[in-house]
Design an enzyme around this catalytic site. Structure first.
Site, PDB file in Angstrom:
ATOM      1  N   SER A 155     -20.873  -7.147  34.132  1.00 46.33           N
ATOM      2  CA  SER A 155     -20.066  -7.731  33.049  1.00 46.33           C
ATOM      3  C   SER A 155     -18.600  -7.333  33.191  1.00 46.33           C
ATOM      4  CB  SER A 155     -20.618  -7.262  31.700  1.00 46.33           C
ATOM      5  OG  SER A 155     -20.596  -5.854  31.661  1.00 46.33           O
ATOM      6  N   ASN A 158     -13.368  -7.770  29.388  1.00 53.09           N
ATOM      7  CA  ASN A 158     -12.794  -8.433  28.200  1.00 53.09           C
ATOM      8  C   ASN A 158     -13.816  -8.773  27.119  1.00 53.09           C
ATOM      9  OD1 ASN A 158     -13.907 -10.509  29.687  1.00 53.09           O
ATOM     10  ND2 ASN A 158     -12.248 -11.942  29.298  1.00 53.09           N
ATOM     11  N   LYS A 181     -24.698  -3.280  35.346  1.00 51.56           N
ATOM     12  CA  LYS A 181     -23.507  -2.540  35.776  1.00 51.56           C
ATOM     13  C   LYS A 181     -22.304  -3.093  35.004  1.00 51.56           C
ATOM     14  CE  LYS A 181     -20.382  -0.474  38.500  1.00 51.56           C
ATOM     15  NZ  LYS A 181     -19.245  -0.685  37.576  1.00 51.56           N
ATOM     16  N   THR A 184     -16.073  -0.815  34.582  1.00 50.55           N
ATOM     17  CA  THR A 184     -15.845   0.586  34.198  1.00 50.55           C
ATOM     18  C   THR A 184     -15.135   0.659  32.850  1.00 50.55           C
ATOM     19  OG1 THR A 184     -15.867   1.230  36.484  1.00 50.55           O
ATOM     20  CG2 THR A 184     -14.805   2.755  34.955  1.00 50.55           C
ATOM     21  N   ASP A 219     -20.821  -2.313  46.663  1.00 45.95           N
ATOM     22  CA  ASP A 219     -21.479  -3.123  47.691  1.00 45.95           C
ATOM     23  C   ASP A 219     -22.935  -2.720  47.871  1.00 45.95           C
ATOM     24  OD1 ASP A 219     -19.399  -4.761  48.209  1.00 45.95           O
ATOM     25  OD2 ASP A 219     -18.723  -3.743  50.036  1.00 45.95           O
ATOM     26  N   GLU A 254     -19.179 -16.310  36.978  1.00 47.29           N
ATOM     27  CA  GLU A 254     -18.190 -16.816  36.038  1.00 47.29           C
ATOM     28  C   GLU A 254     -16.890 -16.103  36.371  1.00 47.29           C
ATOM     29  OE1 GLU A 254     -18.792 -15.844  31.894  1.00 47.29           O
ATOM     30  OE2 GLU A 254     -16.778 -16.555  31.455  1.00 47.29           O
ATOM     31  N   ARG A 287      -8.443 -13.903  28.594  1.00 55.67           N
ATOM     32  CA  ARG A 287      -9.690 -14.674  28.534  1.00 55.67           C
ATOM     33  C   ARG A 287      -9.698 -15.625  29.727  1.00 55.67           C
ATOM     34  NH1 ARG A 287      -8.595 -18.198  24.742  1.00 55.67           N
ATOM     35  NH2 ARG A 287     -10.714 -18.955  24.562  1.00 55.67           N
ATOM     36  N   CYS A 288     -10.871 -15.735  30.361  1.00 59.79           N
ATOM     37  CA  CYS A 288     -10.914 -16.652  31.506  1.00 59.79           C
ATOM     38  C   CYS A 288     -10.587 -18.061  31.059  1.00 59.79           C
ATOM     39  CB  CYS A 288     -12.276 -16.586  32.187  1.00 59.79           C
ATOM     40  SG  CYS A 288     -13.643 -16.935  31.098  1.00 59.79           S
ATOM     41  N   THR A 289     -10.917 -18.396  29.804  1.00 61.03           N
ATOM     42  CA  THR A 289     -10.722 -19.746  29.291  1.00 61.03           C
ATOM     43  C   THR A 289      -9.373 -19.939  28.587  1.00 61.03           C
ATOM     44  OG1 THR A 289     -11.939 -18.989  27.387  1.00 61.03           O
ATOM     45  CG2 THR A 289     -13.158 -20.347  28.931  1.00 61.03           C
ATOM     46  N   ARG A 441     -15.159 -21.018  25.642  1.00 65.06           N
ATOM     47  CA  ARG A 441     -16.605 -21.003  25.872  1.00 65.06           C
ATOM     48  C   ARG A 441     -17.261 -21.238  24.529  1.00 65.06           C
ATOM     49  NH1 ARG A 441     -19.674 -15.856  26.188  1.00 65.06           N
ATOM     50  NH2 ARG A 441     -17.663 -14.969  25.635  1.00 65.06           N
TER      51      ARG A 441
HETATM   52  O1  G3H Z   1     -13.219 -14.509  29.680  1.00 60.14           O
HETATM   53  C1  G3H Z   1     -14.124 -15.347  29.748  1.00 60.14           C
HETATM   54  C2  G3H Z   1     -14.910 -15.677  28.562  1.00 60.14           C
HETATM   55  O2  G3H Z   1     -16.131 -16.281  28.926  1.00 60.14           O
HETATM   56  C3  G3H Z   1     -14.148 -16.550  27.597  1.00 60.14           C
HETATM   57  O3  G3H Z   1     -14.867 -16.677  26.426  1.00 60.14           O
HETATM   58  O4  G3H Z   1     -13.714 -18.672  25.460  1.00 60.14           O
HETATM   59  O5  G3H Z   1     -15.196 -17.221  24.071  1.00 60.14           O
HETATM   60  O6  G3H Z   1     -12.968 -16.390  24.846  1.00 60.14           O
HETATM   61  P1  G3H Z   1     -14.143 -17.270  25.113  1.00 60.14           P
END
Ligand code: G3H
Length: 479
Positions: A155, A158, A181, A184, A219, A254, A287-289, A441
């Protein structure tokens, strides 16, 4: 000053201190404070974690589905009881606003419950041979959904609880065991989440918590022959590395994004500005999104920028303890990176409409106009509070630039013309397209997909159940 807690790791049902006698210090990203220490585990301990997961999985796969669902419901209840406590640790450990930290735990409990319910209705099927030319109705295929075995769940920092449980819950519901895992920075929140699971009645060895240095066990863990599936959320370069190394092991990734907002001529500009600002800047853009670039037609750019600027100026900046929207980034390296993108853009002629300053790891919300494709910020993912505006001549140019990116997570299209919205959505090379809304998301039962460098496979409750099982076919040849 309080003494920081040293957290232990969970192996085969026991909370242990590592044989390495070493721990890793986790400091808060927004104040000079040690949040706690986690175990720096060894390869030997990784072996033990995987071995015990293998044994536990054989029994767990035989536990009736409704009992597996009960464990998940208990876990959700336990998280709800501890939402304040865990939310506070999320705040301290990854610098997320307190209210959002607590919300993350509640959202996690909801995902777990939904997974339990969906899992009860998740089943294989039956096929009859005579649907295929030359086949016979006397051939019946019974298709069962069987677990993959030991799932390695990794994971990110964030969403240290939510994006961990979104992997663990479907794995457990479908009869898998898990080696977990956490990133950290985030591993204390992850540990508390596992404590809740143990409290809920987790069978011994079914989930093992591995913390440690990537350089020592990274690894080793991801290429371990005992791992039957890997599900990872994190940075694109790590994901690509994983995908090169994990030959023949099912993989769900992801990764990063460079989500564009395409603002069309007939867009509701106020709505677009609201959604762009909240999409780009919440949790400082970590955030990835997050919306990471905006395309707007030249003749409308001034109007949109004025609306966006007015909202950016009002964003609260400061501490997660006060629920500020803009908070210090996770570490100095990340802040240096974002600052570098801003400097590069500035040097190449971008106009700083707002922000552009830095204090420690706190980067002011930064709005850049006149961004061109020569600038790094047009293409690279900041994972920080910086939003480039790119002025274009046509909608086709917006789509071309959107698709030129190496990433393909989501995109937002703002328009009142629903036909145009669908046409553009079809042309965009992303996993999802949001029409008149920010990129995000969820709700968490929707499929969540990244294409190109943004990921592999599909998540979202139902799809995660799918990806953690395989079909097992038994063919009955009636005589
Ligand atoms: O950082 C990646 C997350 O899957 C984004 O989720 O759109 O709920 O912030 P979220």
């Amino acid at each position: 000053m309080k003494t920081a807690i040293t957290y232990t790791s969970l192996i085969n049902g026991r909370w242990i201190e590592s044989e390495s006698n070493e721990t890793i210090e986790i400091s808060s990203p927004y104040k000079e404070e040690l949040v706690g220490r986690v175990q720096a585990m060894t390869k030997n301990e990784v072996d033990e974690a995987i071995r015990s997961a293998k044994v536990a999985q054989r029994n767990w796969a035989r536990v009736p589905a409704h009992k597996r669902a009960s464990l998940l419901h208990e876990w959700a209840s336990e998280l709800e009881r501890r939402a304040e406590q865990i939310g506070r640790v999320i705040m301290l450990e990854v610098g997320k606003g307190l209210a959002d930290g607590v919300k993350e735990v509640i959202r996690t409990a909801e995902i777990i419950r939904y997974t339990a319910e969906e899992g009860l209705r998740f089943a294989g099927g039956m096929m009859q041979g005579d649907s295929f030319p030359g086949g016979s109705a006397n051939k019946l295929a019974v298709i069962k959904k069987v677990p993959l075995g030991v799932v390695l769940a990794i994971s990110p920092f964030n969403y240290p609880v939510n994006l961990a449980a979104a992997k663990l819950a479907p794995a457990l519901m479908t009869g898998n065991a898990v080696v977990f895992k956490p990133a950290t920075q985030g591993s204390i929140s992850g540990t508390l989440m596992i404590e809740a699971l143990v409290e809920a009645g987790l069978p011994k060895g079914l989930v093992n918590l591995v913390t440690g240095r990537g350089s020592v066990i990274g690894d080793y863990l991801t290429t371990h022959p005992g791992i039957d599936m890997i599900t990872f959320t994190g940075g694109t370069s790590t994901g690509q590395h994983l995908s090169r190394r994990s030959a023949m092991v099912p993989l769900v990734l992801e990764l990063g994004g460079k989500d564009p907002a395409l603002v069309l001529e007939d867009a509701d500009m106020e709505l677009a500005a609201d959604q762009i600002v909240s999409g780009a800047f919440s949790y400082s853009g970590q955030r990835c999104t997050a919306i990471k670039r905006v395309f707007v037609l030249e003749n409308q750019a001034d109007e949109l920028i004025a609306l966006v600027k007015a909202r950016v100026e009002k964003l609260s900046v400061g501490s997660p303890e006060e629920n500020s929207v803009i908070v210090p980034l996770i570490d100095k390296k990340s802040a240096d990176f974002v600052e570098g993108l801003i400097t590069d853009a500035r040097d190449k002629g971008a106009k700083v409409i707002h922000g552009g300053t830095r204090e420690g790891n706190l980067i002011a919300p930064t709005l850049l106009d006149d961004v061109t494709t020569e600038m790094r910020v047009a293409w690279e993912e900041p994972f920080g509070p910086v939003l480039p505006i790119i002025r274009v001549k046509s909608v086709d140019e917006m789509v071309d630039l959107a698709n030129e990116s190496e990433y393909g997570l989501q995109a937002s299209v703002f328009t009142r013309d629903i036909d145009a919205a669908f046409r553009i959505a079809d042309a965009l090379e992303t996993g999802s397209v949001q029409i008149n809304g920010r990129t995000e998301r969820g709700p968490d039962h929707f499929p969540f997909i990244g294409v190109k460098s943004s990921g592999l496979g599909v998540q979202g409750v139902g799809r995660s159940l799918e990806s953690m099982t395989r079909d097992k076919l038994t063919v009955l040849n009636l005589q």
